[in-house]
Write a protein that holds these residues in place. Sequence first.
Motif, PDB file in Angstrom:
ATOM      1  N   THR A  72      69.861  56.420  96.231  1.00  0.00           N
ATOM      2  CA  THR A  72      70.709  57.378  96.934  1.00  0.00           C
ATOM      3  C   THR A  72      70.921  58.598  96.052  1.00  0.00           C
ATOM      4  OG1 THR A  72      72.730  56.384  96.055  1.00  0.00           O
ATOM      5  CG2 THR A  72      71.891  55.519  98.135  1.00  0.00           C
ATOM      6  N   GLY A  73      71.246  59.696  96.666  1.00  0.00           N
ATOM      7  CA  GLY A  73      71.541  60.908  95.919  1.00  0.00           C
ATOM      8  C   GLY A  73      70.327  61.563  95.299  1.00  0.00           C
ATOM      9  N   ARG A  74      69.118  61.199  95.753  1.00  0.00           N
ATOM     10  CA  ARG A  74      67.919  61.825  95.204  1.00  0.00           C
ATOM     11  C   ARG A  74      67.804  63.268  95.680  1.00  0.00           C
ATOM     12  NH1 ARG A  74      63.723  58.576  93.086  1.00  0.00           N
ATOM     13  NH2 ARG A  74      64.234  56.329  93.065  1.00  0.00           N
ATOM     14  N   THR A  75      67.122  64.075  94.886  1.00  0.00           N
ATOM     15  CA  THR A  75      66.890  65.457  95.270  1.00  0.00           C
ATOM     16  C   THR A  75      65.832  65.521  96.359  1.00  0.00           C
ATOM     17  OG1 THR A  75      65.123  65.779  93.637  1.00  0.00           O
ATOM     18  CG2 THR A  75      67.390  66.139  92.898  1.00  0.00           C
ATOM     19  N   GLU A  76      65.607  66.734  96.920  1.00  0.00           N
ATOM     20  CA  GLU A  76      64.592  66.902  97.953  1.00  0.00           C
ATOM     21  C   GLU A  76      63.208  66.536  97.434  1.00  0.00           C
ATOM     22  OE1 GLU A  76      64.833  70.863  99.368  1.00  0.00           O
ATOM     23  OE2 GLU A  76      66.778  70.593 100.364  1.00  0.00           O
ATOM     24  N   GLU A  77      63.004  66.685  96.111  1.00  0.00           N
ATOM     25  CA  GLU A  77      61.711  66.313  95.533  1.00  0.00           C
ATOM     26  C   GLU A  77      61.600  64.826  95.257  1.00  0.00           C
ATOM     27  OE1 GLU A  77      63.710  68.659  94.366  1.00  0.00           O
ATOM     28  OE2 GLU A  77      62.644  70.416  95.172  1.00  0.00           O
ATOM     29  N   GLY A  78      62.690  64.072  95.505  1.00  0.00           N
ATOM     30  CA  GLY A  78      62.666  62.631  95.294  1.00  0.00           C
ATOM     31  C   GLY A  78      63.084  62.202  93.903  1.00  0.00           C
ATOM     32  N   ASP A  79      63.602  63.144  93.085  1.00  0.00           N
ATOM     33  CA  ASP A  79      64.003  62.813  91.728  1.00  0.00           C
ATOM     34  C   ASP A  79      65.432  62.270  91.701  1.00  0.00           C
ATOM     35  OD1 ASP A  79      61.571  63.787  90.766  1.00  0.00           O
ATOM     36  OD2 ASP A  79      62.361  65.837  90.619  1.00  0.00           O
ATOM     37  N   VAL A  80      65.690  61.391  90.731  1.00  0.00           N
ATOM     38  CA  VAL A  80      67.045  60.896  90.506  1.00  0.00           C
ATOM     39  C   VAL A  80      67.799  61.927  89.673  1.00  0.00           C
ATOM     40  CG1 VAL A  80      68.434  59.089  89.438  1.00  0.00           C
ATOM     41  CG2 VAL A  80      66.318  58.488  90.638  1.00  0.00           C
ATOM     42  N   PRO A  81      68.986  62.379  90.104  1.00  0.00           N
ATOM     43  CA  PRO A  81      69.743  63.363  89.320  1.00  0.00           C
ATOM     44  C   PRO A  81      70.050  62.837  87.927  1.00  0.00           C
ATOM     45  CG  PRO A  81      70.672  63.130  91.518  1.00  0.00           C
ATOM     46  CD  PRO A  81      69.671  62.025  91.360  1.00  0.00           C
ATOM     47  N   ALA A  82      69.963  63.722  86.936  1.00  0.00           N
ATOM     48  CA  ALA A  82      70.251  63.371  85.550  1.00  0.00           C
ATOM     49  C   ALA A  82      70.966  64.544  84.891  1.00  0.00           C
ATOM     50  CB  ALA A  82      68.956  63.040  84.803  1.00  0.00           C
ATOM     51  N   PRO A  83      71.708  64.293  83.833  1.00  0.00           N
ATOM     52  CA  PRO A  83      72.453  65.374  83.187  1.00  0.00           C
ATOM     53  C   PRO A  83      71.535  66.458  82.600  1.00  0.00           C
ATOM     54  CG  PRO A  83      73.299  63.238  82.512  1.00  0.00           C
ATOM     55  CD  PRO A  83      72.011  62.986  83.236  1.00  0.00           C
ATOM     56  N   GLN A  84      72.088  67.654  82.486  1.00  0.00           N
ATOM     57  CA  GLN A  84      71.416  68.773  81.846  1.00  0.00           C
ATOM     58  C   GLN A  84      71.875  68.847  80.399  1.00  0.00           C
ATOM     59  OE1 GLN A  84      69.198  71.027  83.171  1.00  0.00           O
ATOM     60  NE2 GLN A  84      69.028  72.166  81.257  1.00  0.00           N
ATOM     61  N   ILE A  85      70.926  68.975  79.454  1.00  0.00           N
ATOM     62  CA  ILE A  85      71.264  69.102  78.033  1.00  0.00           C
ATOM     63  C   ILE A  85      70.611  70.372  77.505  1.00  0.00           C
ATOM     64  CG2 ILE A  85      71.235  68.017  75.758  1.00  0.00           C
ATOM     65  CD1 ILE A  85      70.786  65.338  77.089  1.00  0.00           C
ATOM     66  N   ASP A  86      71.399  71.243  76.893  1.00  0.00           N
ATOM     67  CA  ASP A  86      70.884  72.478  76.302  1.00  0.00           C
ATOM     68  C   ASP A  86      71.368  72.574  74.865  1.00  0.00           C
ATOM     69  OD1 ASP A  86      69.591  73.725  78.661  1.00  0.00           O
ATOM     70  OD2 ASP A  86      71.625  73.724  79.452  1.00  0.00           O
ATOM     71  N   VAL A  87      70.496  73.022  73.970  1.00  0.00           N
ATOM     72  CA  VAL A  87      70.860  73.179  72.569  1.00  0.00           C
ATOM     73  C   VAL A  87      70.593  74.614  72.141  1.00  0.00           C
ATOM     74  CG1 VAL A  87      68.594  72.309  71.815  1.00  0.00           C
ATOM     75  CG2 VAL A  87      70.514  72.320  70.211  1.00  0.00           C
ATOM     76  N   THR A  88      71.564  75.194  71.460  1.00  0.00           N
ATOM     77  CA  THR A  88      71.457  76.567  70.984  1.00  0.00           C
ATOM     78  C   THR A  88      71.875  76.643  69.524  1.00  0.00           C
ATOM     79  OG1 THR A  88      73.711  77.085  71.693  1.00  0.00           O
ATOM     80  CG2 THR A  88      71.945  77.547  73.260  1.00  0.00           C
ATOM     81  N   GLY A  89      71.420  77.696  68.833  1.00  0.00           N
ATOM     82  CA  GLY A  89      71.871  77.970  67.488  1.00  0.00           C
ATOM     83  C   GLY A  89      73.221  78.658  67.517  1.00  0.00           C
ATOM     84  N   VAL A  90      73.808  78.874  66.346  1.00  0.00           N
ATOM     85  CA  VAL A  90      75.138  79.482  66.298  1.00  0.00           C
ATOM     86  C   VAL A  90      75.113  80.922  66.801  1.00  0.00           C
ATOM     87  CG1 VAL A  90      76.063  78.054  64.459  1.00  0.00           C
ATOM     88  CG2 VAL A  90      74.709  80.049  63.874  1.00  0.00           C
ATOM     89  N   ASP A  91      73.934  81.554  66.788  1.00  0.00           N
ATOM     90  CA  ASP A  91      73.849  82.914  67.303  1.00  0.00           C
ATOM     91  C   ASP A  91      73.632  82.950  68.806  1.00  0.00           C
ATOM     92  OD1 ASP A  91      71.325  81.895  67.364  1.00  0.00           O
ATOM     93  OD2 ASP A  91      70.376  83.489  66.204  1.00  0.00           O
ATOM     94  N   GLY A  92      73.641  81.777  69.447  1.00  0.00           N
ATOM     95  CA  GLY A  92      73.456  81.702  70.886  1.00  0.00           C
ATOM     96  C   GLY A  92      72.018  81.614  71.319  1.00  0.00           C
ATOM     97  N   GLU A  93      71.091  81.659  70.374  1.00  0.00           N
ATOM     98  CA  GLU A  93      69.666  81.591  70.720  1.00  0.00           C
ATOM     99  C   GLU A  93      69.300  80.175  71.169  1.00  0.00           C
ATOM    100  OE1 GLU A  93      65.250  82.181  68.626  1.00  0.00           O
ATOM    101  OE2 GLU A  93      67.100  82.472  67.486  1.00  0.00           O
ATOM    102  N   THR A  94      68.629  80.079  72.297  1.00  0.00           N
ATOM    103  CA  THR A  94      68.206  78.778  72.807  1.00  0.00           C
ATOM    104  C   THR A  94      67.067  78.237  71.954  1.00  0.00           C
ATOM    105  OG1 THR A  94      68.832  79.382  75.060  1.00  0.00           O
ATOM    106  CG2 THR A  94      67.312  77.537  74.801  1.00  0.00           C
ATOM    107  N   LEU A  95      67.210  77.006  71.488  1.00  0.00           N
ATOM    108  CA  LEU A  95      66.186  76.399  70.644  1.00  0.00           C
ATOM    109  C   LEU A  95      65.096  75.786  71.513  1.00  0.00           C
ATOM    110  CD1 LEU A  95      68.482  74.704  67.983  1.00  0.00           C
ATOM    111  CD2 LEU A  95      67.473  76.983  67.947  1.00  0.00           C
ATOM    112  N   GLN A  96      63.920  75.673  70.929  1.00  0.00           N
ATOM    113  CA  GLN A  96      62.774  75.149  71.669  1.00  0.00           C
ATOM    114  C   GLN A  96      62.841  73.638  71.740  1.00  0.00           C
ATOM    115  OE1 GLN A  96      60.529  77.104  73.291  1.00  0.00           O
ATOM    116  NE2 GLN A  96      61.946  78.723  72.673  1.00  0.00           N
ATOM    117  N   ALA A  97      63.667  73.148  72.636  1.00  0.00           N
ATOM    118  CA  ALA A  97      63.807  71.704  72.851  1.00  0.00           C
ATOM    119  C   ALA A  97      64.244  71.489  74.290  1.00  0.00           C
ATOM    120  CB  ALA A  97      64.834  71.111  71.893  1.00  0.00           C
TER     121      ALA A  97
END
Length: 532
Positions: A107-132
């Motif tokens: 239940t609760g799958r997206t239109e593409e059929g994926d199971v929802p999962a949390p979003q994780i973002d990592v940035t440096g102290v200057d706000g730059e998004t790291l390559q991960a």
Amino acid sequence: MSAPAPRRRVRPVLAVLSLVPLLGAVALAHEAPATQPEDVTRGSAAVAPAAVQDSCPGPLAIPDELLETGGDAALAVTAPTDAVAVRSVALEADSSLLFGHLSASETGRTEEGDVPAPQIDVTGVDGETLQADAVAGDLGASVLGADGVDGPARVAIAAAGSRAAVSDTLQSTTTPQGDYRSLALSRCAPAGVDAQFLGAATTTGSSASLVMTNDSERPATASVQIATEDGPADMKGRSTVVVAPGTTETVLLESIAPGLTATGVSVTTIGAPLAMHVQSTERDGLTPGGAEIQTPLPAAARDLVVPGVRASAGRDPVAVLLNPGGHDVTADLTAAGPDGPIDVAGASGVTVPAGALVEVPLGGLDAAAGADLTVSVHGDGPLTAVVRSSVAGADLPGDTIGAPVDFSLAPAAGAIGGSAVLALPAEGPAGSLVLAADEDTTATVIPVGADGGAGTPRTVEVTAGSSVSVASSSWTGTTGAPAAVVIVPDEPGVLHGAWVQAPDAPGVGPLLSSVPVEPAATGEGSRSVTAG
């Protein structure tokens, strides 16, 4: 000439005429239908829980004076590794993993059929998004690993559903050789307004720094107090530190309270929360003595359980107890290993004076050399505690350099409720999950791979009065090395845990660090906001 006629009759006529419009209005109002009140529609919307914002301390930062060599290149000090690795794992609150089994949601799958999962973002102290990038499987779990992060990092975790994600983020930094040979594991945590730290040394060759970072747009004022075995230290006019927005302030503990084998630090802030940690490095002459980066301890309590204490031959662990209250506290300490309780000399009836700390050598534990033990503290008043344990590496060449040592400052671990998730070092797990229980219980342990998929669940029996180690090498079923582990006890509120990382590279010898399993916070659901 006759008098004019009186005009008294005119007033009643005018009065009557003036009432005609009013009477007509009343009649119309009586005949008109009554006005019905309009229905007021109140708008409402569900607001998703705010994203968790974790702050990672970054690599060891050595004071410039400790890196000076007096111009002799042969004695040049080798700085520690200038990068860290970050591992973060997050699960949706309804993930089956948190209930001890593997079942993809239908239940609760997206239109593409994926199971929802949390979003994780990592940035440096200057706000730059790291390559991960975070990777998710079909069990509502997301995993992110970032290597070579060259400074402090910030990790944002947002649930896909209406309840907060259950998450954990771990930083690791390893210097395998040189003057600051060490391994340090640290939990990344949100900024806070108070913090306690315990166990850092300020003896000759050692350095301990309180680091406070303000990521907000408001200035913060921090009140800092150092505790010693004699009580609160004289802060020498440095008890108040102003941390401007977007800046970091560092307090060198040895400049205030030098020559101590252990210190306690308490911080309270006003104006804005701060990301805080204490880093400590040690050297004995030219011999490396290890390093740790500590994040805030749990609140003081009467009963504390400290899993993940490594026993080593000839190196008794040392418990450090701090009494933050205004009255003396008496404490008893006990230890347990795989085979049950272990006798500890001199650990009963320990008096901890008000506002002071004491160090308690735990004699006799070297008989369990190589094992990971659990130390329990029972006081008649609230205490905070850490247990210091250490391991020696291989002898280094030269007559003036001894065997290098690395140490760990293991804090108390809270009781796990319904479940807990533990991120493992991004370099790969090289150690054991250590479990201890207040009463007999059974726990389900599920490894999670870097792809967000689950490995083979394992049932672990934990007997009260013992310390059970589950080696990472015994976990199976993940694609690649496990990146995290989920612990689901049968009986909530009685199980405690810690991860002990102890890699043993050839020619380098073992390194050591540990981090407690943090009980999963009760996730807030979505909030209903009503307008109107």
